[in-house]
Design a protein around this motif. Structure first.
Motif, PDB file in Angstrom:
ATOM      1  N   ILE A  74       0.711  -1.104  -0.285  1.00 47.83           N
ATOM      2  CA  ILE A  74       0.087  -0.077   0.037  1.00 47.83           C
ATOM      3  C   ILE A  74       0.896   1.311   0.021  1.00 47.83           C
ATOM      4  N   SER A  75       2.112   1.218   0.712  1.00 49.77           N
ATOM      5  CA  SER A  75       2.481   2.656   0.805  1.00 49.77           C
ATOM      6  C   SER A  75       3.262   3.050  -0.457  1.00 49.77           C
ATOM      7  N   ASP A  76       4.116   1.892  -0.924  1.00 49.56           N
ATOM      8  CA  ASP A  76       4.497   2.419  -2.136  1.00 49.56           C
ATOM      9  C   ASP A  76       3.599   2.784  -3.420  1.00 49.56           C
ATOM     10  N   TYR A  77       2.578   1.871  -3.385  1.00 47.26           N
ATOM     11  CA  TYR A  77       1.415   2.245  -4.570  1.00 47.26           C
ATOM     12  C   TYR A  77       1.045   3.457  -4.289  1.00 47.26           C
ATOM     13  N   ALA A  78       0.562   3.806  -3.034  1.00 45.28           N
ATOM     14  CA  ALA A  78      -0.019   5.148  -2.650  1.00 45.28           C
ATOM     15  C   ALA A  78       0.857   6.330  -3.071  1.00 45.28           C
ATOM     16  N   ALA A  79       2.163   6.194  -2.903  1.00 45.48           N
ATOM     17  CA  ALA A  79       3.051   7.360  -2.995  1.00 45.48           C
ATOM     18  C   ALA A  79       3.216   7.444  -4.458  1.00 45.48           C
ATOM     19  N   ASN A  80       3.091   6.516  -5.307  1.00 46.39           N
ATOM     20  CA  ASN A  80       3.563   6.330  -6.744  1.00 46.39           C
ATOM     21  C   ASN A  80       2.719   6.345  -7.764  1.00 46.39           C
ATOM     22  N   VAL A  81       1.275   5.807  -7.753  1.00 51.33           N
ATOM     23  CA  VAL A  81       0.456   5.538  -8.684  1.00 51.33           C
ATOM     24  C   VAL A  81      -0.283   6.856  -9.258  1.00 51.33           C
ATOM     25  N   HIS A  82      -0.377   7.702  -8.180  1.00 41.61           N
ATOM     26  CA  HIS A  82      -1.152   8.912  -8.523  1.00 41.61           C
ATOM     27  C   HIS A  82      -0.454   9.814  -9.586  1.00 41.61           C
ATOM     28  N   GLU A  83       0.854   9.681  -9.673  1.00 43.99           N
ATOM     29  CA  GLU A  83       1.842  10.442 -10.743  1.00 43.99           C
ATOM     30  C   GLU A  83       1.410   9.720 -12.142  1.00 43.99           C
ATOM     31  N   ILE A  84       1.370   8.417 -12.154  1.00 43.88           N
ATOM     32  CA  ILE A  84       1.196   7.407 -13.376  1.00 43.88           C
ATOM     33  C   ILE A  84      -0.197   7.936 -13.887  1.00 43.88           C
ATOM     34  N   VAL A  85      -1.329   8.093 -12.889  1.00 37.49           N
ATOM     35  CA  VAL A  85      -2.489   8.424 -13.391  1.00 37.49           C
ATOM     36  C   VAL A  85      -2.465   9.731 -13.958  1.00 37.49           C
ATOM     37  N   VAL A 111      -7.806   5.605 -20.025  1.00 31.80           N
ATOM     38  CA  VAL A 111      -7.741   4.681 -18.756  1.00 31.80           C
ATOM     39  C   VAL A 111      -6.888   3.386 -19.077  1.00 31.80           C
ATOM     40  N   GLN A 112      -6.953   2.655 -20.450  1.00 37.15           N
ATOM     41  CA  GLN A 112      -6.435   1.651 -20.948  1.00 37.15           C
ATOM     42  C   GLN A 112      -4.978   1.939 -21.151  1.00 37.15           C
ATOM     43  N   ALA A 113      -4.594   3.376 -21.555  1.00 39.29           N
ATOM     44  CA  ALA A 113      -3.143   3.663 -21.523  1.00 39.29           C
ATOM     45  C   ALA A 113      -2.435   3.485 -20.200  1.00 39.29           C
ATOM     46  N   PHE A 114      -3.202   4.029 -19.297  1.00 40.67           N
ATOM     47  CA  PHE A 114      -2.814   3.877 -17.770  1.00 40.67           C
ATOM     48  C   PHE A 114      -2.715   2.518 -17.374  1.00 40.67           C
ATOM     49  N   ALA A 115      -3.808   1.651 -17.644  1.00 40.46           N
ATOM     50  CA  ALA A 115      -3.622   0.327 -17.183  1.00 40.46           C
ATOM     51  C   ALA A 115      -2.438  -0.719 -17.942  1.00 40.46           C
ATOM     52  N   ASN A 116      -2.177  -0.108 -19.003  1.00 41.12           N
ATOM     53  CA  ASN A 116      -1.277  -0.837 -19.814  1.00 41.12           C
ATOM     54  C   ASN A 116       0.255  -0.240 -19.638  1.00 41.12           C
ATOM     55  N   TYR A 168       3.287  -1.991  -9.988  1.00 46.29           N
ATOM     56  CA  TYR A 168       2.151  -1.625  -8.838  1.00 46.29           C
ATOM     57  C   TYR A 168       0.772  -2.445  -9.076  1.00 46.29           C
ATOM     58  N   ARG A 169       0.613  -2.569 -10.322  1.00 50.32           N
ATOM     59  CA  ARG A 169      -0.707  -3.724 -10.399  1.00 50.32           C
ATOM     60  C   ARG A 169      -0.314  -5.072 -10.086  1.00 50.32           C
ATOM     61  N   GLN A 170       0.878  -5.453 -10.300  1.00 47.26           N
ATOM     62  CA  GLN A 170       1.040  -6.848  -9.579  1.00 47.26           C
ATOM     63  C   GLN A 170       1.110  -6.958  -8.192  1.00 47.26           C
ATOM     64  N   ALA A 171       1.563  -5.860  -7.699  1.00 44.42           N
ATOM     65  CA  ALA A 171       1.704  -5.710  -5.995  1.00 44.42           C
ATOM     66  C   ALA A 171       0.128  -5.773  -5.378  1.00 44.42           C
ATOM     67  N   ARG A 172      -0.560  -4.933  -6.145  1.00 47.55           N
ATOM     68  CA  ARG A 172      -2.165  -4.685  -5.811  1.00 47.55           C
ATOM     69  C   ARG A 172      -2.745  -6.129  -6.003  1.00 47.55           C
ATOM     70  N   GLN A 173      -2.685  -6.485  -7.107  1.00 48.71           N
ATOM     71  CA  GLN A 173      -3.137  -7.965  -7.345  1.00 48.71           C
ATOM     72  C   GLN A 173      -2.695  -8.943  -6.195  1.00 48.71           C
ATOM     73  N   SER A 174      -1.425  -9.051  -6.031  1.00 47.23           N
ATOM     74  CA  SER A 174      -1.248 -10.033  -5.250  1.00 47.23           C
ATOM     75  C   SER A 174      -1.564  -9.659  -3.757  1.00 47.23           C
ATOM     76  N   GLY A 175      -1.598  -8.399  -3.231  1.00 45.20           N
ATOM     77  CA  GLY A 175      -2.131  -8.144  -1.885  1.00 45.20           C
ATOM     78  C   GLY A 175      -3.339  -7.800  -1.791  1.00 45.20           C
ATOM     79  N   SER A 176      -4.478  -8.015  -2.572  1.00 45.22           N
ATOM     80  CA  SER A 176      -5.811  -7.724  -2.593  1.00 45.22           C
ATOM     81  C   SER A 176      -6.562  -8.551  -3.369  1.00 45.22           C
TER      82      SER A 176
END
Length: 108
Positions: free
Chosen positions: A17-28, A66-71, A78-86
């Motif tokens: 969570i902390s790594d995801y929360a700190a970094n994904v908003h910039e990718i979005v 959205v698709q460009a973000f997801a891919n 971060y996607r892999q970490a979220r999928q593994s931990g949720s």
């Protein structure tokens, strides 16, 4: 046309969570998106609660964004970490009104 990405997340291991929360908003943001909410304050008004830990609501300029973000390769770890931990689902809705009776929304 604006679209909204709704992430419904039930955390099973919070190590990501902390790594995801700190970094994904910039990718979005790099894909024209922005967070409208990322909250664990979930109140069920009607029906059975989802058992959700958090819900994130993001606005993007288009489904293609959205698709460009997801891919985006920068999002992959971060996607892999979220999928593994949720247990999570990501859904996209647009800004239309399916019934066509709300005057300020396009008919869907």
């Amino acid at each position: 046309m604006a679209v909204y990405l709704i992430a419904d997340v039930k955390v099973t291991d919070d190590a990501w969570i902390s790594d995801y929360a700190a970094n994904v908003h910039e990718i979005v943001r790099n894909h024209g998106g922005k967070y409208l909410s990322r909250s664990g304050n979930i109140t069920t008004i009607e029906g059975e609660g989802l058992g959700t830990t958090l819900i994130a609501l993001m606005e993007f300029p288009s489904i293609e964004a959205v698709q460009a973000f997801a891919n985006d390769p920068a999002y992959a770890k971060y996607r892999q970490a979220r999928q593994s931990g949720s247990i999570s689902s990501l859904n996209v809705i647009d800004d239309t009104d399916i019934a066509g009776t709300i005057p300020y929304l396009p008919k869907g």
